[in-house]
Scaffold this motif. Structure first.
Motif, PDB file in Angstrom:
ATOM      1  N   PHE A  55      35.562   2.392 -30.605  1.00 19.84           N
ATOM      2  CA  PHE A  55      35.920   2.572 -29.156  1.00 19.84           C
ATOM      3  C   PHE A  55      34.939   2.763 -28.186  1.00 19.84           C
ATOM      4  CE2 PHE A  55      38.680   4.362 -25.876  1.00 19.84           C
ATOM      5  CZ  PHE A  55      39.595   3.412 -25.589  1.00 19.84           C
ATOM      6  N   LEU A  56      34.650   1.985 -27.302  1.00 23.17           N
ATOM      7  CA  LEU A  56      33.508   1.811 -26.270  1.00 23.17           C
ATOM      8  C   LEU A  56      34.144   2.229 -24.869  1.00 23.17           C
ATOM      9  CD1 LEU A  56      32.257   0.497 -28.943  1.00 23.17           C
ATOM     10  CD2 LEU A  56      30.763  -0.794 -27.229  1.00 23.17           C
ATOM     11  N   VAL A  57      33.284   3.183 -24.249  1.00 24.67           N
ATOM     12  CA  VAL A  57      33.551   3.495 -22.950  1.00 24.67           C
ATOM     13  C   VAL A  57      32.350   3.547 -22.165  1.00 24.67           C
ATOM     14  CG1 VAL A  57      34.929   5.025 -21.121  1.00 24.67           C
ATOM     15  CG2 VAL A  57      35.874   4.701 -23.749  1.00 24.67           C
ATOM     16  N   ALA A  58      32.418   2.980 -20.889  1.00 27.76           N
ATOM     17  CA  ALA A  58      31.159   3.118 -19.973  1.00 27.76           C
ATOM     18  C   ALA A  58      31.615   4.371 -19.060  1.00 27.76           C
ATOM     19  CB  ALA A  58      31.352   2.016 -19.208  1.00 27.76           C
ATOM     20  N   LEU A  59      30.980   5.523 -19.508  1.00 27.51           N
ATOM     21  CA  LEU A  59      31.167   6.705 -18.755  1.00 27.51           C
ATOM     22  C   LEU A  59      30.661   6.512 -17.304  1.00 27.51           C
ATOM     23  CD1 LEU A  59      30.741   9.474 -21.474  1.00 27.51           C
ATOM     24  CD2 LEU A  59      32.884   8.411 -20.404  1.00 27.51           C
ATOM     25  N   MET A  77      32.589  -7.038 -19.649  1.00 27.13           N
ATOM     26  CA  MET A  77      32.002  -6.245 -19.089  1.00 27.13           C
ATOM     27  C   MET A  77      32.712  -4.810 -19.033  1.00 27.13           C
ATOM     28  SD  MET A  77      30.953  -5.625 -14.973  1.00 27.13           S
ATOM     29  CE  MET A  77      29.455  -6.627 -14.849  1.00 27.13           C
ATOM     30  N   LEU A  78      32.150  -3.741 -19.387  1.00 25.41           N
ATOM     31  CA  LEU A  78      32.601  -2.481 -19.355  1.00 25.41           C
ATOM     32  C   LEU A  78      32.033  -1.658 -18.062  1.00 25.41           C
ATOM     33  CD1 LEU A  78      32.884  -1.158 -22.942  1.00 25.41           C
ATOM     34  CD2 LEU A  78      34.885  -2.056 -21.497  1.00 25.41           C
ATOM     35  N   ASN A  79      32.679  -1.149 -16.911  1.00 24.89           N
ATOM     36  CA  ASN A  79      32.192  -0.510 -16.108  1.00 24.89           C
ATOM     37  C   ASN A  79      32.998   0.457 -15.183  1.00 24.89           C
ATOM     38  OD1 ASN A  79      34.062  -2.200 -14.938  1.00 24.89           O
ATOM     39  ND2 ASN A  79      32.631  -3.210 -13.407  1.00 24.89           N
ATOM     40  N   LYS A  80      34.335   0.938 -15.980  1.00 29.70           N
ATOM     41  CA  LYS A  80      35.077   1.805 -15.608  1.00 29.70           C
ATOM     42  C   LYS A  80      35.429   3.048 -16.502  1.00 29.70           C
ATOM     43  CE  LYS A  80      37.624  -1.305 -12.544  1.00 29.70           C
ATOM     44  NZ  LYS A  80      38.445  -2.197 -12.408  1.00 29.70           N
ATOM     45  N   PRO A  81      35.261   4.104 -16.045  1.00 28.43           N
ATOM     46  CA  PRO A  81      35.427   5.218 -17.312  1.00 28.43           C
ATOM     47  C   PRO A  81      36.765   5.559 -17.557  1.00 28.43           C
ATOM     48  CG  PRO A  81      34.966   6.142 -15.053  1.00 28.43           C
ATOM     49  CD  PRO A  81      34.862   4.778 -14.883  1.00 28.43           C
ATOM     50  N   ASN A  82      37.770   4.841 -17.197  1.00 28.15           N
ATOM     51  CA  ASN A  82      39.218   4.879 -17.671  1.00 28.15           C
ATOM     52  C   ASN A  82      39.605   3.666 -18.233  1.00 28.15           C
ATOM     53  OD1 ASN A  82      39.117   3.351 -14.969  1.00 28.15           O
ATOM     54  ND2 ASN A  82      41.533   3.926 -14.674  1.00 28.15           N
ATOM     55  N   LYS A  83      38.564   2.785 -18.838  1.00 29.22           N
ATOM     56  CA  LYS A  83      39.214   1.581 -19.560  1.00 29.22           C
ATOM     57  C   LYS A  83      38.090   1.677 -20.951  1.00 29.22           C
ATOM     58  CE  LYS A  83      41.163  -1.649 -16.266  1.00 29.22           C
ATOM     59  NZ  LYS A  83      42.558  -1.406 -17.174  1.00 29.22           N
ATOM     60  N   GLY A  84      38.771   1.505 -22.088  1.00 31.19           N
ATOM     61  CA  GLY A  84      37.872   1.346 -23.076  1.00 31.19           C
ATOM     62  C   GLY A  84      38.190   0.053 -23.904  1.00 31.19           C
ATOM     63  N   LEU A  85      37.092  -0.153 -24.622  1.00 27.49           N
ATOM     64  CA  LEU A  85      37.191  -1.396 -25.467  1.00 27.49           C
ATOM     65  C   LEU A  85      37.278  -1.166 -26.954  1.00 27.49           C
ATOM     66  CD1 LEU A  85      36.741  -4.621 -25.924  1.00 27.49           C
ATOM     67  CD2 LEU A  85      34.292  -3.944 -25.861  1.00 27.49           C
ATOM     68  N   LEU A  86      38.291  -1.595 -27.646  1.00 27.65           N
ATOM     69  CA  LEU A  86      38.801  -1.161 -29.095  1.00 27.65           C
ATOM     70  C   LEU A  86      38.094  -2.446 -29.927  1.00 27.65           C
ATOM     71  CD1 LEU A  86      40.018   0.381 -31.314  1.00 27.65           C
ATOM     72  CD2 LEU A  86      41.839  -1.126 -30.979  1.00 27.65           C
ATOM     73  N   ILE A  87      36.966  -2.227 -30.669  1.00 33.73           N
ATOM     74  CA  ILE A  87      36.596  -3.182 -31.544  1.00 33.73           C
ATOM     75  C   ILE A  87      36.965  -2.752 -32.995  1.00 33.73           C
ATOM     76  CG2 ILE A  87      34.357  -4.264 -32.151  1.00 33.73           C
ATOM     77  CD1 ILE A  87      32.943  -3.387 -29.787  1.00 33.73           C
ATOM     78  N   PRO A  88      37.717  -3.927 -33.670  1.00 32.18           N
ATOM     79  CA  PRO A  88      38.372  -3.418 -34.885  1.00 32.18           C
ATOM     80  C   PRO A  88      37.002  -3.933 -36.022  1.00 32.18           C
ATOM     81  CG  PRO A  88      39.140  -5.631 -33.949  1.00 32.18           C
ATOM     82  CD  PRO A  88      38.348  -4.802 -33.037  1.00 32.18           C
ATOM     83  N   PHE A  98      22.572  -3.523 -19.279  1.00 30.51           N
ATOM     84  CA  PHE A  98      22.691  -2.191 -18.952  1.00 30.51           C
ATOM     85  C   PHE A  98      22.376  -1.761 -17.441  1.00 30.51           C
ATOM     86  CE2 PHE A  98      23.144  -1.914 -23.375  1.00 30.51           C
ATOM     87  CZ  PHE A  98      23.949  -0.640 -23.691  1.00 30.51           C
ATOM     88  N   SER A  99      23.186  -1.554 -16.710  1.00 32.18           N
ATOM     89  CA  SER A  99      22.828  -1.021 -15.249  1.00 32.18           C
ATOM     90  C   SER A  99      22.024   0.269 -15.363  1.00 32.18           C
ATOM     91  CB  SER A  99      24.039  -0.891 -14.197  1.00 32.18           C
ATOM     92  OG  SER A  99      24.842   0.159 -14.650  1.00 32.18           O
ATOM     93  N   SER A 100      21.350   0.846 -14.494  1.00 28.65           N
ATOM     94  CA  SER A 100      20.503   2.009 -14.160  1.00 28.65           C
ATOM     95  C   SER A 100      21.619   3.044 -14.254  1.00 28.65           C
ATOM     96  CB  SER A 100      19.917   2.156 -12.903  1.00 28.65           C
ATOM     97  OG  SER A 100      19.250   3.304 -12.979  1.00 28.65           O
ATOM     98  N   GLY A 101      21.624   3.968 -15.123  1.00 32.01           N
ATOM     99  CA  GLY A 101      22.179   5.034 -15.282  1.00 32.01           C
ATOM    100  C   GLY A 101      23.345   4.911 -16.210  1.00 32.01           C
ATOM    101  N   ALA A 102      23.536   3.707 -16.951  1.00 32.10           N
ATOM    102  CA  ALA A 102      24.621   3.521 -17.684  1.00 32.10           C
ATOM    103  C   ALA A 102      24.757   4.667 -19.040  1.00 32.10           C
ATOM    104  CB  ALA A 102      24.594   1.947 -18.165  1.00 32.10           C
ATOM    105  N   VAL A 103      25.880   5.055 -19.040  1.00 29.62           N
ATOM    106  CA  VAL A 103      26.373   5.825 -20.227  1.00 29.62           C
ATOM    107  C   VAL A 103      27.620   5.084 -20.962  1.00 29.62           C
ATOM    108  CG1 VAL A 103      26.903   8.030 -21.517  1.00 29.62           C
ATOM    109  CG2 VAL A 103      25.599   7.863 -19.395  1.00 29.62           C
TER     110      VAL A 103
END
Length: 130
Positions: A55-59, A77-88, A98-103
């Motif tokens: 489960f990936l989240v862009a913090l 594209m992940l860019n919100k800390p309240n949306k996550g991507l479930l990868i089975p 990756f943008s500057s400062g991406a976590v």
């Protein structure tokens, strides 16, 4: 194949708070790690897991996740800390742009086990066809 999941967000004038609990993702968390300071022209991932889900989240910031089930490719594209991507399991993934400062926070269903990784794309295609 994959699923975008809303992470509950508690809004407050002092700032927002999001919580990931057992009912948010369909597995018990066995490992937590995060990617940061990734140069914008680099990529991460480049593998699939035989048994592990993630489960990936862009913090912070943003990045693209390219998902490949052996037949179709999708970019998320992940860019919100309240949306996550479930990868089975059994999905090839690459992370790029990756943008500057991406976590990128990763919650995994299993501990690190090298035997669970498929790191060669041709082997992944063979694995998917069996």
């Amino acid at each position: 194949m994959f699923k975008l999941i809303d992470i509950p967000k508690i809004e407050d004038r002092r700032g927002n708070l999001s919580v990931i609990e057992h009912d948010c993702i369909p597995f018990d968390i066995k490992r937590v790690y995060y990617l940061y300071d990734v140069p914008s022209d680099s990529y991460r991932g480049g593998h699939a897991h035989k048994e592990q889900s993630e489960f990936l989240v862009a913090l912070s910031g943003s990045f693209d996740v390219i998902l490949d089930d052996g037949v179709e490719k999708h970019t998320v594209m992940l860019n919100k800390p309240n949306k996550g991507l479930l990868i089975p399991t059994k999905i090839w993934r690459e992370l790029e742009n990756f943008s500057s400062g991406a976590v990128c926070l990763v919650l995994a269903s299993g501990a690190f086990e090298e035997a669970d990784y498929i790191r060669d794309y041709d082997q992944f295609k063979s694995f998917k066809s069996t």
